[in-house]
Every structure is written in C-alpha cells, then in structure tokens.
Design a protein around this motif. Sequence first.
Motif, PDB file in Angstrom:
ATOM      1  N   ALA A 147      31.843  31.979  44.397  1.00  0.00           N
ATOM      2  CA  ALA A 147      30.727  33.129  45.519  1.00  0.00           C
ATOM      3  C   ALA A 147      30.466  34.489  44.318  1.00  0.00           C
ATOM      4  N   SER A 148      30.806  34.497  43.085  1.00  0.00           N
ATOM      5  CA  SER A 148      31.314  35.227  42.236  1.00  0.00           C
ATOM      6  C   SER A 148      29.481  34.748  40.743  1.00  0.00           C
ATOM      7  N   ALA A 149      29.519  36.091  41.226  1.00  0.00           N
ATOM      8  CA  ALA A 149      27.998  35.468  39.957  1.00  0.00           C
ATOM      9  C   ALA A 149      28.657  35.468  38.546  1.00  0.00           C
ATOM     10  N   TYR A 150      29.851  35.902  38.105  1.00  0.00           N
ATOM     11  CA  TYR A 150      30.377  35.649  36.575  1.00  0.00           C
ATOM     12  C   TYR A 150      31.608  35.808  37.287  1.00  0.00           C
ATOM     13  N   THR A 151      33.179  34.867  36.586  1.00  0.00           N
ATOM     14  CA  THR A 151      34.282  34.583  37.081  1.00  0.00           C
ATOM     15  C   THR A 151      34.879  34.884  35.701  1.00  0.00           C
ATOM     16  N   ILE A 152      36.111  35.757  36.013  1.00  0.00           N
ATOM     17  CA  ILE A 152      36.395  35.314  34.566  1.00  0.00           C
ATOM     18  C   ILE A 152      38.235  35.088  35.403  1.00  0.00           C
ATOM     19  N   MET A 153      38.762  34.176  34.553  1.00  0.00           N
ATOM     20  CA  MET A 153      39.880  33.116  34.495  1.00  0.00           C
ATOM     21  C   MET A 153      41.346  33.258  33.873  1.00  0.00           C
ATOM     22  N   THR A 154      42.597  33.912  34.661  1.00  0.00           N
ATOM     23  CA  THR A 154      43.211  34.127  34.051  1.00  0.00           C
ATOM     24  C   THR A 154      44.260  32.229  34.199  1.00  0.00           C
ATOM     25  N   THR A 155      44.735  31.302  33.028  1.00  0.00           N
ATOM     26  CA  THR A 155      45.350  30.631  33.812  1.00  0.00           C
ATOM     27  C   THR A 155      46.888  30.837  33.125  1.00  0.00           C
ATOM     28  N   GLU A 156      48.324  30.088  33.760  1.00  0.00           N
ATOM     29  CA  GLU A 156      49.416  30.240  33.638  1.00  0.00           C
ATOM     30  C   GLU A 156      49.418  28.416  32.161  1.00  0.00           C
ATOM     31  N   LYS A 157      48.703  27.735  31.819  1.00  0.00           N
ATOM     32  CA  LYS A 157      48.466  27.481  30.329  1.00  0.00           C
ATOM     33  C   LYS A 157      47.222  25.956  30.853  1.00  0.00           C
ATOM     34  N   ILE A 158      46.436  26.457  29.788  1.00  0.00           N
ATOM     35  CA  ILE A 158      45.389  25.518  29.405  1.00  0.00           C
ATOM     36  C   ILE A 158      46.046  23.849  29.014  1.00  0.00           C
TER      37      ILE A 158
END
Lengths: 261, 354
Positions: free
Chosen positions: B236-247
């Motif tokens: 839904a968001s125009a921009y999203t910042i995602m943190t993740t436990e693991k790449i």
Amino acid sequence: MPQYSAFEMISFTGSRQLEDKKIVFVGTGLPIIAAMHAQLTHAPNLYMIYEAGSLAPILEIGMPLSVGDTRAGHKACYLKGLCAVFELAQRGFADYAFIGGAQIDMYGNIGSTIEGDYYNKPDIRFPGSGGAGAMAANCGRTIAIMALEKKRFCEKVDFITSVGYGDGSPDYRIKAGVMGSGPYRVITQQALFGFDEKTRRMKLLEVRPGFTTWQIQDLIEFELIIPPDVKEMAEPKEEDLHLLRDVIDREGYFLKRVIKK
Amino acid sequence: MLGPVSSKIKSISKLKYDEIPFEHWGLTATQTRRITEQKDHSMRDKRMTLKEAVTRYIKDGINLGVGGFVNTRVPASIIHEIIRKGTRNLTLSLQSNSICLEWLAGAMLLDPDRVSIKRVELAWWGYELIGIAPLWRYLVTNRIVETDDYTNYGMSVRFKAGAMGIPFIPVRDHGGSDMELVNRGKMIECPFTGENIYLLPSCNPDVGIVHTTAADMYGNARIFGALCTCPEISMASAYTIMTTEKIISSDTIRRYPNLTEIPYVAVDAVIEQPFGSYPGACYGYYWFDMDHLRMFRGLCDDFSKTGKKDGLKKYFDEYIFGCETYDDFLEKVAGHKKLRHLREMDGGQPIYTM
C-alpha cells in the motif's frame, strides 16, 4: 469446596459457555485460559482464532501471552495475517467472540476506547478497539468478561467500541451492517448474565453461592431482568483448578496478576 | 445515502466529539499509483544501511505505516533510527503496536523539535499483558495528538484496499459503534443488495516500515509466523523500508516463489538487521524481551504520573542517542546471554530460508 480466585472463577465460567465443535475468536488473557480449559475438558473439538493470523494452533509450547505471540502460531493449521482471520469471522466461520471491556450497558454495548465522554480530549484513554469491535460485529455470539461495578455496568457507556444490541430495537444490528447475532454472555466473578430474547436487555442467569440477586442488582446502574429461575454458578473443582494453575497458566501470568487501580 | 443507524446511534452512548470534515491523512490510492509508475521497476540491489534508508525516505510531515502487531515482528530498529535522525509532524497508521509507538512518543515528549507525532489512525496502542501504554494515554488525554479509531480489521483492510489500488473497501464492522461517528468511514446502502454497509477509505502511507524473516537483496521477502499486516502495508505504501533477519539468495527465493509474501516491486530499501524486532519477537528467531519492555514501560509510567523526565531522558541518551547502530543498541541493552535466552524461548519455530 476448594478456594479459588476471581480470575479462576471467571476462566472456569468462560469455559462452561463454550460448546464443543465450535470456533472461538479469543482476546488476550482470560479468554485464552477459558478456551484452553474447555479444550481440556468438555470441548476437545473447540478451536481458536488468534487475530494476528492463526487458526487452530496447538498450544503445547506454552500459553500465548499475547494474541500475536509466537506461541499462538505454533502448529496452527492456517497461519496468515489479520485480514485473513478477521475475514474468517466476517464470512461466518467464527462462532464466538470472546472479549473484555471497561464499560457495558443493558443492551450489551461495550466501551473500551475512552473514559469521559469527550472523544477529542477524554479523561482516560484506553488502548482502543483492537480486534474487539470487529469480533463483536461479526463473530456468531459475543461473550464478554467484565468487572461487576456500578461505574462499569452503566446506563450509558462513554463510547461504544464493540456493538451490542444498540438501542435495543430489533433491527439495530441489521441497520448497523454487522453480521453476528450479538451479545450472548457477560461473565463476572459474582454472576453470569445473558440477554432476554424479546427485549434484548441484560438478564441475570446465575449467581455465585453466597450472593443474592439484589446484591448483584445493587452493583449495576441499570435495571436487570431477574427471572424467577436464577441458578447458582458452578464453582471450579480441584481438577479444574489443577488444570488452570498447573497446566494452562503455569507461570501465573494472568491468573496470579494483581489488579492495580 | 447514509444508513439509518448513523443518525440514531447518537443517543445511545454519552459520546461528544468534534465534527471534522473528511480529509485524506496520507496519499490517495491514485496518488500512490502515480508515484509507483515513475519508479525504476528493475530488480536491483536495494541493500543499504538503516541510516541511508531513513535519511532517504523519512521526511517531515509524512504518513508512516508501521508494521508488526503489538510485540510481534515490529520494525523496532527502523523506529530507533528514525528517532536518531529526527522527524516532525508524523501521521502514524497502524493496527496494533507497542514499543515502536511508545519510543516515538517518548522522543516527542523529550524534544518535540526533534520528533513529533501530529495524528494517529489505529486500532490499538498498548503492551497487552505488560500493561497499558502510559505515553499513549498521556498524549491523548492532554490532546497532544489527533486520533482516529478503527478496529484491527478496519486498519488492516484499509491497507489491503491501498494494496489493491482502490480508494475504499466495504466492511461488516464499525457500524452501530461510536467508531462510526468519529472515524473517517461512511455508512452507505449497498447498490446491489440494499443492505447497509460500511465503507473505509484506503490507507496508502508515504512510507511503510516492516521487518521480515528473510529477503533477497531486491526485496522479495518471506515471512514466517503471523503475517500481521506487513504484506498489505508494503504493497500500500508509496515507499517501503524493510529490515530482515537474514538476506538470502535470489535463487532461493525463486526455488519456492509461493513463499514470497512481499514482492520486490513493493520494496525500496533492504537492510539485513538480525534481532531487528527486538525487544519484540520474531517467529523462528527470538521471543519478546518482557524485562526490557517492562523496564521501559516503567520509565514512561513514572513520567506520566510525576511529569519528571529524568528516567526517560537517561534511557534515550543511553540506548538511542548513545548508539550509532542497532547492533550497538543490542549489545548495550541485551548482550549475548539475553539474546541467547530469547532464542531459546522461541523454541526454534520452523522457518524455511533455504
């Protein structure tokens, strides 16, 4: 009879209201304990929905401390998100809403948003609806746990968070656009309440041994319907208390909680 | 067009409220689409530091969509960095949350020139078992923030409408409660069945912030445990910042594409941040740290009762402003033994990152 606490009585009474082969959408705390007790006794085929996204988890790694707890997702048969499980309720798959609240009126409308009647600057602000408003709207029947006090069982609540029978008119819920049939039980440690089918007003069903019906009415601001056949509330037996204390809430997170005023 | 309940409901509770004309608090679904259309849709490496992501996307006056649910998979490390950077006049959109919101509120009460919240649309703000949120109560009872109340379904499905690119969505809740009067939804008669049905406006935040189980460098993400409303918020968001436990590798993602809950197109920044939800929980990795939540809540409670900011200030100076990175914070506040204990409390829930 063994000694039991208020929370233990409420959990045990909650358990008695839940039938087997149904689905209960549970709020945090005593509703979870009541549903777990029911599963371990008379309702082995009762399943729970947790609002962060799980259907029918197996709670073998411990009682969930939150409806979003990892423990509430363990061995679920379906684990998605909030939209998915609230849509289960909206679609008609949830038989009971099991919620709490701060204030309730005679038609089972429940407030859990504010205390004080001015929304934009209330005297007290509570966390908010959370799932309760959606559960009371769309689960089959609503069961609520309340503290039996005059300021909580009131003529008019400050803010209706979870819709009950509204003003009591027969088509209120239809016009409100909600799908569930509405308030079913209100559980307190001293009494159990239901609702009169004709008037949709709160009705006394059971009273705890040692209390009289007028003592209960005395703790309520509105006039209760008191039928002639009010029963005594069943009390938890040793095996129920064992389940509650040593199996379900063995860490005492909810049952041993001290209420701060 | 308005259903009959809308007028009748006013006499049922004691409620009084200000009538506020409708206004979008964030973007409309159409505006969000236009922003998306202008983006580079290639699969490119979106990894960056938290500092870079927050500097790039978090601006004054934005509508921020906060992922997770209460103490579960909350984007705590992103909030930590947002506070360190500072941002004013935020509109917050969320269903239910705890520490992320109390951190922002604490930062505002300490220094409103650095961080401030203008308004909040939500279903719930608190810690569940651990207690009510003292700063939320303080902000609302002192009329420091504007509020708009929905159910957890209401807020979640508003993000879903945003994710679907549509301006509103019909729901079967809110009607007949006082939320019908105070929030920005509307009761209408269904044009097909004639039933009363409640409509909610879509929620399209300027920036969504979420934490996920695993993701590749492009932002394709897997989530195990409850999804909460993270896929919908990201979409839904125009921009999203995602943190993740693991790449994880993109090959891994492509091996089981059905496991991707958030597609790369919805993500603008990817940050590998182990324990990124701490002191919240992350299914398969760690349980929530009740001791830390209790400790911080206690400081907030002291402030709301006494008006004294010393305890809060010390916490923020030490644990937020005194940490350059989230790893610094984790080391300072938790340490190896604590984090190991939280891993054990999770009980090794099955997740799949292969």
